[in-house]
Enzyme design. Structure first.
Site: not given
Ligand code: NAG
Ligand code: NAG
Ligand code: NAG
Length: 421
Positions: A131, A166, A314, A319, A252-254, A329, A147
């Site tokens: 996405q 999304d 989905d 992870e 989105i904070y990684i 996600d 996103k």
């Protein structure tokens, strides 16, 4: 060997064959009598019955929610900050195993404000995944993922549970839902309106700019649209902003640290005419219990509950961080407020195991409190209200289904279904 021995051996072998054959026939007969589908249907009937007879404690408010509510509201209240880098240093030290941020921490309100206010300094494509997303740098090189919005809030996505693109707001909702349910396994997310020209195109490298279109509008304005770089990205499907090129999205904070990707045992086939083994086998969990650590199974059951509430069907892969499951996600949630795909809960009703702490927490937020509290927590988000009332009612309805499924499991397994791991 004499004749008598031979006759006895032959007789014994014949009896054995008859017994085995008979058994096989009987088992075949049983299977034929009860096609695999009916067991899921039977479960649905049991759940329906249980919902009609739920104990009042599941339907009413639990007075214990007050204590949690006040602490949570305080924790997520926006707070001013002086130096964003200091907060990012703090947040980058937060994660421990799959817990991405602490239960309560005075820096959270400030951190959220940095994500809402720090200028975007650089933008790249992020071709990872199916996405559209962008890699955005804020001041001092802090990386976050962007996103964009694809749909209005009241879209009803028809079709299979994984249909559509999304839903950006789902990422923000998932963050706060995780905070309330103490499944702090999601990244930290804020909603943010960005400008496709000044924040994205002007700050993008040429690779990114090549995935944008600029068309002249009326009044000498230009319309900027983005199609991006990803598995499903193509020039025909773009997102565009309003007349000023502003568009809603989420930052989105990684999550710091290494993540490992794994196939979900409850993965769908993504083909309408082909069913996965878990869909027809109510004993599917038995084989997993031997293969998978109980702690992993409990993580996946928590994930199933989380995903069922928001209807994210989905999660074909999940992870892990330091061998524990994280919830990243979450954008495929909130597709259709009228539908409850019970099979998202398969890990719960097939395994009949549940973390005791999760069960405690779910019961604290009964009687409508869950969506009310998430709603109050998200009031400070730029994209408030995140979801429609129909979706809120959907979340509350599904919480009752979860209570009913746990009741069904308690009938089957008793208190031993609850684990402290
Ligand atoms: C913010 O803090 C960082 C250290 O984390 C420091 O290097 C930087 O100079 C500070 N910036 C300001 C404007 O004080
Ligand atoms: C951006 O897309 C190009 C291909 O157009 C690819 O080579 C590059 O790795 C992508 N960048 C990132 C950060 O994913
Ligand atoms: C064109 O611009 C003028 C002034 O900037 C504004 O008043 C008018 O509404 C705009 N028209 C359109 C169609 O956007």
């Amino acid at each position: 060997m004499n004749k008598r021995t031979v006759i006895i051996v032959v007789a014994l072998v014949s009896i054995l064959c008859l017994a085995v054959g008979g058994n096989l026939y009987f088992m075949y007969y049983l299977n034929a009598q009860e096609p695999p589908l009916s067991s899921t249907r039977a479960l649905e009937n049991v759940i329906r019955h249980k919902i009609r007879h739920l104990k009042p404690a599941y339907l009413n408010r639990n007075p214990r929610f007050f204590m949690y509510r006040n602490k949570l509201l305080k924790n997520y209240r926006p707070a001013t900050y002086e130096n964003a880098s200091v907060l990012w240093d703090i947040a980058n030290w937060w994660p421990h195993e799959n817990e991405i941020y602490p239960l309560y921490d005075s820096s959270m309100g400030q951190l959220l404000q940095t994500l809402r206010n720090e200028p975007i300094t650089k933008v790249n494509n992020l071709s990872r995944g199916t996405q559209l997303k962008l890699l955005v740098r804020l001041s001092n090189q802090q990386k976050v993922i962007f996103k964009p919005q694809w749909y209005p809030r009241d879209i009803v996505v028809e079709g299979p549970v994984y249909s559509g693109k999304d839903r950006h707001i789902a990422e923000v909702y998932a963050f706060y839902l995780g905070a309330v349910l103490d499944l702090r396994w999601t990244p930290i997310v804020v909603g943010r309106v960005v400008n496709l020209k000044t924040d994205i195109y002007d700050k993008g490298d040429s690779e990114l700019q090549n995935t944008m279109t600029i068309t002249p509008g009326d009044n000498e304005t230009e319309q900027y649209c983005l199609f991006g770089k990803c598995h499903y990205c193509n020039e025909e499907e773009t997102v565009c902003g309003d007349e000023n090129n502003n568009i809603e999205g989420v930052l989105i904070y990684i999550i710091p640290g290494q993540l490992a990707k794994r196939r979900s045992p409850w993965q769908r086939t993504y083909k309408e005419d082909k069913r996965a083994p878990w869909e027809d086998d109510m004993n599917y969990c038995k084989s997993l219990k031997g293969k998978m650590e109980t702690i992993r199974l409990l993580d996946l059951i928590d994930v199933a509950i989380f995903d069922y509430l928001i209807q994210n069907g989905d999660r074909h892969h999940y992870e892990t961080r330091e061998e524990r499951v994280v919830l990243i996600d979450n954008g495929k949630a909130f597709g259709n407020p009228h539908k409850d795909h019970l099979d998202i809960l398969a890990p719960l009703y097939q395994c009949c195991l549940l973390r005791a702490t999760t069960w405690e927490r779910l019961q604290v937020f009964s009687g409508g409190v869950l969506t009310e509290l998430v709603d109050r927590l998200t009031k400070n988000d730029a994209l408030y209200p995140l979801i429609t009332d129909k979706h809120k009612r959907g979340v509350e309805r599904r919480l009752l289904v979860i209570f009913a499924v746990v009741e069904y499991c308690m009938d089957r397994e008793g208190e031993k279904m609850f684990k402290n791991l």
